[in-house]
Design a protein around this motif. Sequence first.
Motif, mmCIF file in Angstrom:
data_model
loop_
_atom_site.group_PDB
_atom_site.id
_atom_site.type_symbol
_atom_site.label_atom_id
_atom_site.label_comp_id
_atom_site.label_asym_id
_atom_site.label_seq_id
_atom_site.Cartn_x
_atom_site.Cartn_y
_atom_site.Cartn_z
ATOM 1 N N SER A 255 0.804 -1.215 0.000
ATOM 2 C CA SER A 255 0.000 0.000 0.000
ATOM 3 C C SER A 255 0.842 1.272 0.000
ATOM 4 O O SER A 255 0.297 2.379 0.059
ATOM 5 N N GLY A 256 2.162 1.118 -0.063
ATOM 6 C CA GLY A 256 3.041 2.277 -0.090
ATOM 7 C C GLY A 256 3.208 2.967 1.244
ATOM 8 O O GLY A 256 3.652 4.119 1.300
ATOM 9 N N LEU A 257 2.875 2.263 2.329
ATOM 10 C CA LEU A 257 3.030 2.833 3.665
ATOM 11 C C LEU A 257 4.444 2.582 4.180
ATOM 12 O O LEU A 257 5.121 1.643 3.737
ATOM 13 N N PRO A 258 4.926 3.372 5.133
ATOM 14 C CA PRO A 258 6.287 3.166 5.650
ATOM 15 C C PRO A 258 6.391 1.858 6.426
ATOM 16 O O PRO A 258 5.540 1.562 7.283
ATOM 17 N N VAL A 259 7.402 1.056 6.127
ATOM 18 C CA VAL A 259 7.587 -0.237 6.778
ATOM 19 C C VAL A 259 9.035 -0.395 7.209
ATOM 20 O O VAL A 259 9.929 0.300 6.727
ATOM 21 N N ARG A 264 6.838 -4.630 8.597
ATOM 22 C CA ARG A 264 5.880 -4.130 9.588
ATOM 23 C C ARG A 264 5.634 -2.643 9.383
ATOM 24 O O ARG A 264 6.552 -1.887 9.071
ATOM 25 N N LEU A 265 4.393 -2.237 9.573
ATOM 26 C CA LEU A 265 4.047 -0.827 9.468
ATOM 27 C C LEU A 265 4.790 -0.025 10.525
ATOM 28 O O LEU A 265 4.721 -0.327 11.713
ATOM 29 N N ARG A 266 5.483 1.022 10.099
ATOM 30 C CA ARG A 266 6.175 1.898 11.034
ATOM 31 C C ARG A 266 5.192 2.928 11.591
ATOM 32 O O ARG A 266 4.538 3.645 10.832
ATOM 33 N N VAL A 267 5.091 2.968 12.906
ATOM 34 C CA VAL A 267 4.200 3.929 13.545
ATOM 35 C C VAL A 267 4.970 4.706 14.604
ATOM 36 O O VAL A 267 6.028 4.278 15.080
ATOM 37 N N GLN A 268 4.416 5.845 14.969
ATOM 38 C CA GLN A 268 4.993 6.648 16.034
ATOM 39 C C GLN A 268 4.618 6.044 17.384
ATOM 40 O O GLN A 268 3.885 5.065 17.477
ATOM 41 N N ARG A 269 5.113 6.644 18.429
ATOM 42 C CA ARG A 269 4.879 6.087 19.761
ATOM 43 C C ARG A 269 3.388 6.064 20.129
ATOM 44 O O ARG A 269 2.969 5.265 20.966
ATOM 45 N N ASP A 270 2.593 6.908 19.484
ATOM 46 C CA ASP A 270 1.150 6.893 19.748
ATOM 47 C C ASP A 270 0.411 5.909 18.844
ATOM 48 O O ASP A 270 -0.823 5.865 18.845
ATOM 49 N N VAL A 286 3.220 -4.357 13.418
ATOM 50 C CA VAL A 286 3.511 -2.947 13.657
ATOM 51 C C VAL A 286 4.868 -2.812 14.335
ATOM 52 O O VAL A 286 5.188 -3.570 15.254
ATOM 53 N N ALA A 287 5.667 -1.853 13.883
ATOM 54 C CA ALA A 287 6.943 -1.508 14.523
ATOM 55 C C ALA A 287 6.802 -0.123 15.134
ATOM 56 O O ALA A 287 6.655 0.868 14.420
ATOM 57 N N VAL A 288 6.819 -0.075 16.474
ATOM 58 C CA VAL A 288 6.622 1.187 17.188
ATOM 59 C C VAL A 288 7.979 1.864 17.405
ATOM 60 O O VAL A 288 8.912 1.236 17.923
ATOM 61 N N THR A 289 8.092 3.112 17.020
ATOM 62 C CA THR A 289 9.350 3.840 17.168
ATOM 63 C C THR A 289 9.798 3.862 18.630
ATOM 64 O O THR A 289 9.063 4.311 19.512
ATOM 65 N N GLY A 290 11.006 3.347 18.881
ATOM 66 C CA GLY A 290 11.591 3.399 20.218
ATOM 67 C C GLY A 290 10.986 2.442 21.225
ATOM 68 O O GLY A 290 11.260 2.571 22.431
ATOM 69 N N LEU A 291 10.178 1.489 20.775
ATOM 70 C CA LEU A 291 9.530 0.578 21.724
ATOM 71 C C LEU A 291 9.509 -0.836 21.153
ATOM 72 O O LEU A 291 8.575 -1.213 20.439
ATOM 73 N N PRO A 292 10.534 -1.644 21.451
ATOM 74 C CA PRO A 292 10.526 -3.033 20.977
ATOM 75 C C PRO A 292 9.452 -3.847 21.705
ATOM 76 O O PRO A 292 9.356 -3.811 22.927
ATOM 77 N N ALA A 321 -2.291 10.012 23.123
ATOM 78 C CA ALA A 321 -1.293 9.675 24.142
ATOM 79 C C ALA A 321 -0.327 8.638 23.605
ATOM 80 O O ALA A 321 -0.684 7.822 22.759
ATOM 81 N N PRO A 322 0.924 8.634 24.089
ATOM 82 C CA PRO A 322 1.869 7.599 23.674
ATOM 83 C C PRO A 322 1.487 6.246 24.262
ATOM 84 O O PRO A 322 0.910 6.171 25.345
ATOM 85 N N PHE A 323 1.819 5.201 23.530
ATOM 86 C CA PHE A 323 1.525 3.846 23.998
ATOM 87 C C PHE A 323 2.637 3.364 24.921
ATOM 88 O O PHE A 323 3.819 3.597 24.676
ATOM 89 N N GLY A 324 2.250 2.677 25.985
ATOM 90 C CA GLY A 324 3.220 2.079 26.885
ATOM 91 C C GLY A 324 2.741 0.718 27.341
ATOM 92 O O GLY A 324 1.541 0.450 27.404
ATOM 93 N N LEU A 325 3.684 -0.160 27.647
ATOM 94 C CA LEU A 325 3.327 -1.511 28.078
ATOM 95 C C LEU A 325 4.405 -2.041 29.012
ATOM 96 O O LEU A 325 5.596 -2.002 28.689
ATOM 97 N N PHE A 326 3.978 -2.535 30.161
ATOM 98 C CA PHE A 326 4.886 -3.194 31.091
ATOM 99 C C PHE A 326 4.772 -4.692 30.863
ATOM 100 O O PHE A 326 3.746 -5.299 31.123
ATOM 101 N N PHE A 327 5.837 -5.263 30.310
ATOM 102 C CA PHE A 327 5.851 -6.690 29.996
ATOM 103 C C PHE A 327 6.457 -7.429 31.183
ATOM 104 O O PHE A 327 7.668 -7.417 31.385
ATOM 105 N N ALA A 328 5.599 -8.069 31.969
ATOM 106 C CA ALA A 328 6.047 -8.611 33.248
ATOM 107 C C ALA A 328 6.625 -10.010 33.138
ATOM 108 O O ALA A 328 7.675 -10.303 33.711
#
Length: 389
Positions: A255-259, A264-270, A286-292, A321-328
């Motif tokens: 689809s010509g989107l950034p990957v 994986r689709l490149r998205v910002q932190r939000d 999805v590949a989230v910038t700065g968040l593996p 808001a930016p996305f965050g996740l605590f992977f326990a």
Amino acid sequence: MARTTQRQGTGDRRGTAGAQVVVVGGGYAGTMAANRLTGVPEVARVVLVDERPRLVERIRLHQVAAGTGTGTPDDLLAAGVERRTARVERVDDGHVVLADGTHLAYDRLVLAVGSRAGVPQDVPGARDHALPIGVLEDAHRLRDALAGAGPEAVVTVVGGGLTGIEAATELAEAHPGVRVRLVAGGVLGPGPAKVGRGRRALDTALSRLGVEVLDGARVAEVTAGEVVLADGRRLRSDVTVWAAGFVVPDLARASGLPVDDVGRLRVQRDLQCATDPRIVGAGDAVAVTGLPLRMTCQAALPMGAHAADVVAAGLRGRPAAPFGLFFAAQCVSLGRRRAVVLRVHDDATPPRVLMRGWAAAVMKELVCRVTVRVLRTEARHPGRFRWLG
């Protein structure tokens, strides 16, 4: 035969009847996003498009293959979600193009296409003779192959990650006469588990079930009755299971989107696409910038919920808001009677054992059931789901 192009929906209708949101992908992330969006007053219509008529519990596919469980719960979509069983070919500006030529208009789009098992092209014979275990049909084919191979078959599972371990242990426990080997390729378990108690717990469980672990070995070729290792050894393999990694659909790239490098689709932190804020990504693809993030439902559910919240914020003219996740921790099934719960890290720290044995197996089953329950609850009470982030 030429296909007729049909256009459904309209353009931006936010000033009149509300917005139309299309969700592509009916897995954990997509189902969560669609259900949550039904509680957003600014959304008039939610359409979920997926090739399957209902969600498949991928975390239970090893059970499907072994004949110890099923992976298709009752439909978990909210009554307000319109399901379209179809394949998406590409995303155009403001439209999703289906395989039959239909164009679905959107004001906001959630891309949650997930991932599937990847069998490499550069391993001769792998695509012809190895069975993946990434979708429901894969699990059914593997179950049938095991039935046809006989009670004393030799099964080789390629891949020492979570999928490979769960498949090897489930098959070994469900088919006691079958000889199961696991070609680990140098990594056993989630995260860097070469040393420490986490690795020892996995070794003990595999040994108890009679699974032969070839640590550090790599498969160079697969034939109809053998696997050939990189060191030249030829080993009998009546059934070969490929569980070494996942790949994502090519929809974003097509689809010509950034990957990123793997598509994986490149998205910002939000979770918004940098080149088109109307598009929000969630889940494995999805590949989230700065968040593996790991490819697990533990990440997919919160990502789907946050994607819906981002859509709502955009329709209200508010910043996302930016996305965050605590992977326990991560639960690893080791058959029906045992499991291990590991504290995993994103760095090189070895996993730590939090729980093992029968108690961990109960915890693993609870996690699987709660995953379905969370989606069902969100369908009935959109906006209720919360996560640590």
